[in-house]
Design a protein around this motif. Structure first.
Motif, PDB file in Angstrom:
ATOM      1  N   GLY A 447     -93.375 -11.572  51.382  1.00 19.29           N
ATOM      2  CA  GLY A 447     -92.634 -11.133  50.048  1.00 19.29           C
ATOM      3  C   GLY A 447     -91.845  -9.755  49.985  1.00 19.29           C
ATOM      4  O   GLY A 447     -92.588  -8.794  50.692  1.00 19.29           O
ATOM      5  N   VAL A 448     -91.187  -9.843  49.253  1.00 22.91           N
ATOM      6  CA  VAL A 448     -90.101  -8.861  49.177  1.00 22.91           C
ATOM      7  C   VAL A 448     -89.825  -8.385  47.149  1.00 22.91           C
ATOM      8  O   VAL A 448     -89.881  -9.325  46.485  1.00 22.91           O
ATOM      9  N   PRO A 449     -90.691  -6.874  47.204  1.00 22.70           N
ATOM     10  CA  PRO A 449     -91.000  -6.612  45.665  1.00 22.70           C
ATOM     11  C   PRO A 449     -90.120  -6.240  45.785  1.00 22.70           C
ATOM     12  O   PRO A 449     -89.270  -5.323  46.282  1.00 22.70           O
ATOM     13  N   THR A 450     -89.642  -5.579  44.023  1.00 22.47           N
ATOM     14  CA  THR A 450     -88.431  -5.748  42.869  1.00 22.47           C
ATOM     15  C   THR A 450     -89.204  -4.731  41.650  1.00 22.47           C
ATOM     16  O   THR A 450     -89.996  -4.989  41.518  1.00 22.47           O
ATOM     17  N   LEU A 451     -88.420  -3.640  41.144  1.00 20.83           N
ATOM     18  CA  LEU A 451     -89.526  -3.207  40.349  1.00 20.83           C
ATOM     19  C   LEU A 451     -88.783  -3.473  38.400  1.00 20.83           C
ATOM     20  O   LEU A 451     -87.666  -4.287  39.216  1.00 20.83           O
ATOM     21  N   ASP A 452     -89.574  -3.588  38.309  1.00 20.42           N
ATOM     22  CA  ASP A 452     -89.482  -4.629  36.963  1.00 20.42           C
ATOM     23  C   ASP A 452     -89.192  -3.165  36.149  1.00 20.42           C
ATOM     24  O   ASP A 452     -89.860  -2.697  35.630  1.00 20.42           O
ATOM     25  N   ARG A 453     -87.636  -2.546  35.508  1.00 17.25           N
ATOM     26  CA  ARG A 453     -87.199  -1.381  35.023  1.00 17.25           C
ATOM     27  C   ARG A 453     -87.820  -1.846  33.479  1.00 17.25           C
ATOM     28  O   ARG A 453     -87.827  -0.805  32.788  1.00 17.25           O
ATOM     29  N   GLY A 454     -87.936  -3.525  32.815  1.00 20.06           N
ATOM     30  CA  GLY A 454     -89.261  -2.929  31.466  1.00 20.06           C
ATOM     31  C   GLY A 454     -89.759  -3.361  31.264  1.00 20.06           C
ATOM     32  O   GLY A 454     -90.330  -2.469  30.395  1.00 20.06           O
ATOM     33  N   ARG A 455     -90.733  -2.467  32.614  1.00 20.96           N
ATOM     34  CA  ARG A 455     -92.373  -2.351  32.473  1.00 20.96           C
ATOM     35  C   ARG A 455     -92.626  -1.363  32.850  1.00 20.96           C
ATOM     36  O   ARG A 455     -93.186  -1.058  32.874  1.00 20.96           O
ATOM     37  N   ILE A 456     -91.475  -0.243  32.513  1.00 20.43           N
ATOM     38  CA  ILE A 456     -91.824   1.057  33.107  1.00 20.43           C
ATOM     39  C   ILE A 456     -92.192   1.802  31.875  1.00 20.43           C
ATOM     40  O   ILE A 456     -91.730   2.018  31.082  1.00 20.43           O
ATOM     41  N   ARG A 457     -93.855   2.309  32.510  1.00 20.50           N
ATOM     42  CA  ARG A 457     -94.358   2.903  31.336  1.00 20.50           C
ATOM     43  C   ARG A 457     -94.554   4.271  31.117  1.00 20.50           C
ATOM     44  O   ARG A 457     -94.731   5.045  32.081  1.00 20.50           O
ATOM     45  N   THR A 458     -94.200   5.277  29.859  1.00 15.92           N
ATOM     46  CA  THR A 458     -94.565   6.568  30.144  1.00 15.92           C
ATOM     47  C   THR A 458     -95.238   7.191  29.122  1.00 15.92           C
ATOM     48  O   THR A 458     -94.920   7.514  28.371  1.00 15.92           O
ATOM     49  N   PRO A 459     -96.850   7.745  29.762  1.00 14.23           N
ATOM     50  CA  PRO A 459     -97.571   7.578  29.230  1.00 14.23           C
ATOM     51  C   PRO A 459     -97.186   9.373  27.924  1.00 14.23           C
ATOM     52  O   PRO A 459     -97.091   9.221  26.947  1.00 14.23           O
ATOM     53  N   ARG A 460     -96.270   9.836  28.528  1.00 12.97           N
ATOM     54  CA  ARG A 460     -95.686  10.974  27.850  1.00 12.97           C
ATOM     55  C   ARG A 460     -94.957  11.153  27.160  1.00 12.97           C
ATOM     56  O   ARG A 460     -93.866  12.517  26.656  1.00 12.97           O
ATOM     57  N   ALA A 463     -88.254   9.873  29.421  1.00 10.64           N
ATOM     58  CA  ALA A 463     -87.108   8.663  29.627  1.00 10.64           C
ATOM     59  C   ALA A 463     -87.512   8.397  31.408  1.00 10.64           C
ATOM     60  O   ALA A 463     -87.785   8.807  31.961  1.00 10.64           O
ATOM     61  N   PRO A 464     -87.881   7.130  31.206  1.00 13.84           N
ATOM     62  CA  PRO A 464     -88.183   6.410  32.042  1.00 13.84           C
ATOM     63  C   PRO A 464     -87.466   6.670  33.315  1.00 13.84           C
ATOM     64  O   PRO A 464     -87.362   7.098  34.597  1.00 13.84           O
ATOM     65  N   ASP A 465     -85.733   6.555  32.989  1.00 11.95           N
ATOM     66  CA  ASP A 465     -85.216   6.731  34.300  1.00 11.95           C
ATOM     67  C   ASP A 465     -85.039   8.372  34.487  1.00 11.95           C
ATOM     68  O   ASP A 465     -85.166   8.008  36.136  1.00 11.95           O
ATOM     69  N   ALA A 466     -85.267   9.015  34.395  1.00 10.66           N
ATOM     70  CA  ALA A 466     -85.522  10.184  34.579  1.00 10.66           C
ATOM     71  C   ALA A 466     -87.212  10.588  35.861  1.00 10.66           C
ATOM     72  O   ALA A 466     -87.517  10.944  36.303  1.00 10.66           O
ATOM     73  N   MET A 467     -88.105   9.350  35.240  1.00 19.23           N
ATOM     74  CA  MET A 467     -89.137   9.873  36.029  1.00 19.23           C
ATOM     75  C   MET A 467     -89.117   8.371  37.541  1.00 19.23           C
ATOM     76  O   MET A 467     -89.612   9.061  38.425  1.00 19.23           O
ATOM     77  N   LEU A 468     -88.396   7.764  37.238  1.00 20.36           N
ATOM     78  CA  LEU A 468     -88.010   7.079  38.101  1.00 20.36           C
ATOM     79  C   LEU A 468     -87.240   8.164  39.113  1.00 20.36           C
ATOM     80  O   LEU A 468     -87.497   7.600  40.206  1.00 20.36           O
ATOM     81  N   ARG A 469     -86.027   9.040  38.473  1.00 19.38           N
ATOM     82  CA  ARG A 469     -85.798   9.980  39.976  1.00 19.38           C
ATOM     83  C   ARG A 469     -86.379  10.833  40.699  1.00 19.38           C
ATOM     84  O   ARG A 469     -86.549  10.770  41.765  1.00 19.38           O
ATOM     85  N   LEU A 470     -87.388  11.116  39.392  1.00 19.12           N
ATOM     86  CA  LEU A 470     -88.712  11.624  40.317  1.00 19.12           C
ATOM     87  C   LEU A 470     -89.394  10.833  41.474  1.00 19.12           C
ATOM     88  O   LEU A 470     -90.224  11.590  42.510  1.00 19.12           O
ATOM     89  N   ALA A 490     -83.863   3.339  42.229  1.00 19.20           N
ATOM     90  CA  ALA A 490     -82.666   4.670  41.876  1.00 19.20           C
ATOM     91  C   ALA A 490     -81.487   4.355  42.787  1.00 19.20           C
ATOM     92  O   ALA A 490     -81.093   5.769  43.181  1.00 19.20           O
ATOM     93  N   ARG A 491     -80.653   3.390  43.122  1.00 20.87           N
ATOM     94  CA  ARG A 491     -79.945   3.822  44.081  1.00 20.87           C
ATOM     95  C   ARG A 491     -78.676   4.308  42.881  1.00 20.87           C
ATOM     96  O   ARG A 491     -77.126   4.763  44.621  1.00 20.87           O
ATOM     97  N   ASP A 492     -78.334   4.494  42.417  1.00 22.22           N
ATOM     98  CA  ASP A 492     -77.692   4.699  41.823  1.00 22.22           C
ATOM     99  C   ASP A 492     -77.305   6.010  40.991  1.00 22.22           C
ATOM    100  O   ASP A 492     -76.105   6.841  40.952  1.00 22.22           O
ATOM    101  N   ALA A 493     -79.020   6.496  41.376  1.00 24.53           N
ATOM    102  CA  ALA A 493     -78.637   8.159  41.135  1.00 24.53           C
ATOM    103  C   ALA A 493     -79.076   8.715  41.838  1.00 24.53           C
ATOM    104  O   ALA A 493     -78.502   7.771  43.479  1.00 24.53           O
ATOM    105  N   THR A 494     -79.070   9.331  42.113  1.00 25.10           N
ATOM    106  CA  THR A 494     -79.400  10.780  43.226  1.00 25.10           C
ATOM    107  C   THR A 494     -80.618  11.592  43.423  1.00 25.10           C
ATOM    108  O   THR A 494     -80.026  12.873  42.446  1.00 25.10           O
ATOM    109  N   PRO A 495     -81.524  11.022  44.153  1.00 25.93           N
ATOM    110  CA  PRO A 495     -82.891  12.077  43.467  1.00 25.93           C
ATOM    111  C   PRO A 495     -82.794  12.899  44.303  1.00 25.93           C
ATOM    112  O   PRO A 495     -82.450  13.487  45.368  1.00 25.93           O
ATOM    113  N   PRO A 496     -83.756  14.523  43.047  1.00 26.69           N
ATOM    114  CA  PRO A 496     -83.897  15.805  44.273  1.00 26.69           C
ATOM    115  C   PRO A 496     -84.410  15.608  45.700  1.00 26.69           C
ATOM    116  O   PRO A 496     -85.577  14.048  45.565  1.00 26.69           O
TER     117      PRO A 496
END
Length: 734
Positions: A447-460, A463-470, A490-496
């Motif tokens: 199996g090949v896993p894929t991230l479910d962007r709609g289920r990203i939870r950020t308890p604090r 922004a989900p996209d900012a946490m995805l970059r980290l 996160a391929r469309d972003a440029t992670p630090p």
């Protein structure tokens, strides 16, 4: 790169190896060595250059080695001469100049040529006697031809047959019986008896038999040696494709030319169209098309889009491309493939323990039959005892029996390497041919896993996209399938960039943007904040800092594109698939149902997987284990035969017997087909050798086969066995 650039002394020093006679050696990679006429023209053009002493061309490895005086013909002129013959050449690092293999092939060829020339000369003298060119009463002329034969056969006995003597001494020192002992005995006994008859002036001589026997046997060995060397050519060719230079992008965007060995993870590299990718990394351009045939065996152009991985050694067909380096130098996939292949070739026994036992039994039987034949004729007709005993010893020599597997194995390894499957243990092909059960890991393998962007939870509330970059900054440092899926998202972003990264069994830790972060399962990630493992959702990755959870990432899973096709091929070939996964039961059951696998087990620790392997073996199964994670290493090491994806964890690759270099599961079906074919070829060759021996030994023991005819028959049977074994590779290419 431009040939004129090699005039720079510091660059030339990387590729030239000085010799004590003032000349230089260089190894060139020449991909265009696919036309015999072009190869001939290239060799002639290089020999015509001033100062060139030697040109050696290895078509299989796409290499040319030149020994020449660089003061008379500078390196740029040498490269220009190659380009004029439509064979553009790229110098290789001087460490790539392999003397050991060249010396081995050259030594084998010299011994073969000496044996051949001397055998023809001795045969001409023997024919003069056999065909009555001298009268029976002309004893002086007959004696002259006998002495000429004696003198001509000495180089064969003293030089060409020397490897057999060394092998026999090694076998005696090791207190085991092998194939060299009967060969050495046959050569020496026949030579000494014939020499004694020559000194006496009467009696039979068999100098022509010795010459043909040694020549044909060396010919069979030479064919086997070439096949064995050819089997490693793909791994070397892939590593040879690595360029020496790269265009690295500075922080201000300007390009600088640096040595490819200096590239480190995080560097940005520009690859022009038509150039070779200098390091493993992630494509940052929108699109690229590559030729990955040297690495995967796939001849069709492979499209790649932003965020996908590029492999060092790939040829960029459509570009240019910008690359973010993930691994360079000896850490690239091509370098690892070559290192594993070299280790496997060095550790691979020519004869397996099972083969050694079979050969030992056969040789012991031959020696007993020889002694019994000699004893029997001594009682009946002592004058015929020696000839009959030698005929039995020669005709029943087990060389054909013993050469069948090494020759077939060499051919099979080369065929699989061309198809993108690297075999790190030749004995594994025997187990693969016998396997009846295939035990798969799930995540990353089937199996090949894929991230479910709609289920990203950020308890604090971040922004989900900012946490995805980290998280992606840490994820790209790991080969785990979930980490790769997160990094791909996160391929469309440029992670630090992450610093001080540590990858452990539970996850990844590092410093990103000045913050210490952990990414992994809930217990591992939240331990950074001193928080106990919560009731976390199965399969999620947690991102945390010293203050606690920052984000929770959930994943979906799809079967690999070729998983169903591969499983169908394995089922049709008699393998029963099963799954042993550390994932939750629900997800394992879902994937097993989609792939029609009824035997599955969830929540399996490494120890559980080993226990599952023991259960299958207790039921008499021969098990193929396939995985890609570090937690699969124990079961991969303990399996009858194991396979791992080349993109998997280092621990999995280290313990696997087969590496699927193209990242596709259908390499398993190809490897299984080649292993079964090799098994059939070896069995057929051995049955033929045994049938020949069973038919010939009675005639030899009765004195109806002269020793010279026995030598011809045995040597031709050995050569036939080797040529038949090479069908393994030819049929795989068909």
């Amino acid at each position: 790169m431009n040939a004129a650039a090699w005039a720079e002394p510091r660059l030339a020093a990387q590729v030239l190896r000085p010799r004590r006679d003032g000349r230089s050696d260089i190894a060139l990679r020449v991909p265009a060595l696919d036309d015999p006429r072009r190869v001939l023209r290239l060799e002639q053009a290089l020999h015509a250059l001033p100062g060139v002493r030697r040109v050696a061309i290895d078509v299989a490895a796409r290499r040319v080695r030149v020994t020449w005086d660089a003061r008379l013909t500078p390196l740029p002129a040498l490269l220009d001469a190659c380009a004029r013959q439509h064979c553009p050449a790229e110098p290789l690092r001087r460490a790539r100049i392999d003397d050991a293999r060249d010396d081995e092939m050259r030594d084998a060829l010299k011994r073969l040529l000496v044996a051949g020339m001397c055998a023809m000369q001795v045969m001409s003298y023997a024919l003069a006697i056999y065909l009555g060119a001298t009268e029976f009463e002309d004893f002086s002329t007959r004696g002259l031809f006998r002495w000429l034969g004696f003198l001509s056969i000495i180089p064969v006995v003293a030089y060409s047959a020397l490897p057999f003597y060394r092998g026999a001494l090694h076998e005696l020192h090791a207190r085991r019986i092998g194939i060299h002992l009967p060969v050495a005995l046959a050569v020496l006994l026949v030579f000494l008896a014939s020499a004694f008859a020559t000194l006496r002036g009467r009696g039979e001589i068999y100098f022509d038999s010795i010459g043909m026997f040694v020549f044909l046997l060396l010919a069979a060995r030479y064919v086997e040696l070439r096949a064995r060397h050819r089997s490693g050519a793909l791994g070397e060719s892939a590593a040879d494709a690595m360029p020496l230079l790269a265009q690295r992008r500075r922080t201000n965007g300007a390009l600088e030319t640096v040595a490819a060995l200096e590239l480190v993870p995080g560097d940005r590299v520009h690859v022009p169209e038509g150039a070779v990718v200098p390091a493993d990394g992630v494509l940052e351009s929108a699109y690229a098309a590559l030729d990955e045939s040297l690495l995967t065996g796939e001849s069709r152009p492979q499209p790649r889009r932003r965020g996908e991985r590029l492999l060092a050694g790939s040829l960029l067909l459509a570009g240019p491309a910008d690359l973010r380096v993930e691994a360079g130098g000896d850490a690239t996939a091509a370098a690892r493939m070559e290192a594993l292949g070299a280790h496997a070739r060095a550790a691979r026994p020519v004869v397996t323990p099972a083969d050694q036992r079979a050969v030992a039994r056969f040789v012991a039987g031959v020696l007993l039959l020889t002694a019994a034949t000699a004893l029997g004729w001594l009682l009946v007709d002592p004058a015929r005892a020696f000839g009959a005993a030698v005929a039995v010893l020669v005709v029943a020599c087990p060389c054909a029996f013993a050469l069948s597997r090494p020759a077939a194995l060499a051919s099979a390894l080369g065929a699989l390497a061309r198809q993108g499957v690297l075999v790190t243990d030749g004995a594994a092909l025997d187990a693969l041919a016998r396997a009846d059960t295939a035990l798969f890991d799930k995540t990353g393998t089937l199996g090949v896993p894929t991230l479910d962007r709609g289920r990203i939870r950020t308890p604090r509330g971040d922004a989900p996209d900012a946490m995805l970059r980290l998280a992606a900054a840490l994820a790209r440092e790991s080969a785990h399938p979930l980490a790769r899926a997160l990094a791909d998202a996160a391929r469309d972003a440029t992670p630090p960039r992450a610093w001080n990264v540590q990858v452990g069994p539970g996850g990844i830790e590092g410093v990103v943007d000045g913050r210490r972060l952990r990414l992994g399962r809930a217990g591992h990630a939240l331990a950074l904040a001193g928080v106990a493992d919560p009731d976390a959702a199965d399969g999620a990755l947690w991102l945390a800092d010293v203050g606690g959870a920052l984000a929770i990432f959930h994943f979906d899973e799809q079967p690999r594109a070729d998983a169903a096709r591969t499983l169908a091929a394995l089922r049709a070939d008699g393998l029963v698939p099963a799954i042993a996964s550390g994932d939750a039961a629900g997800r394992v059951a879902d994937l097993a149902a989609r792939l029609d696998i009824g035997d599955w087990h969830a929540r399996q620790s490494p120890a559980d997987k080993l226990e599952r392997l023991r259960e299958l073996r207790a039921r008499g199964r021969t098990v193929l284990v396939v995985g890609d994670g570090g937690n699969d290493a124990p079961v991969l090491a303990g399996a009858d035969v194991s396979a791992a994806l080349a993109e998997g964890a280092e621990a999995a690759r280290t313990h696997a017997d087969l590496l699927l270099l193209d990242g596709r599961l259908d390499g398993l079906a190809r490897a299984r087909a080649v292993a079964r074919r090799m098994h059939r070829v070896v069995d057929g060759s051995r049955r033929g050798a045994l049938a020949y021996n069973l038919c010939a030994i009675p005639f030899a023991a009765l004195g109806l086969v002269p020793p010279w005819l026995a030598g011809v028959g045995m040597s031709l049977s050995s050569l036939a066995v080797v040529l038949n074994a090479l069908r393994t590779g030819r049929e795989a290419r068909a």
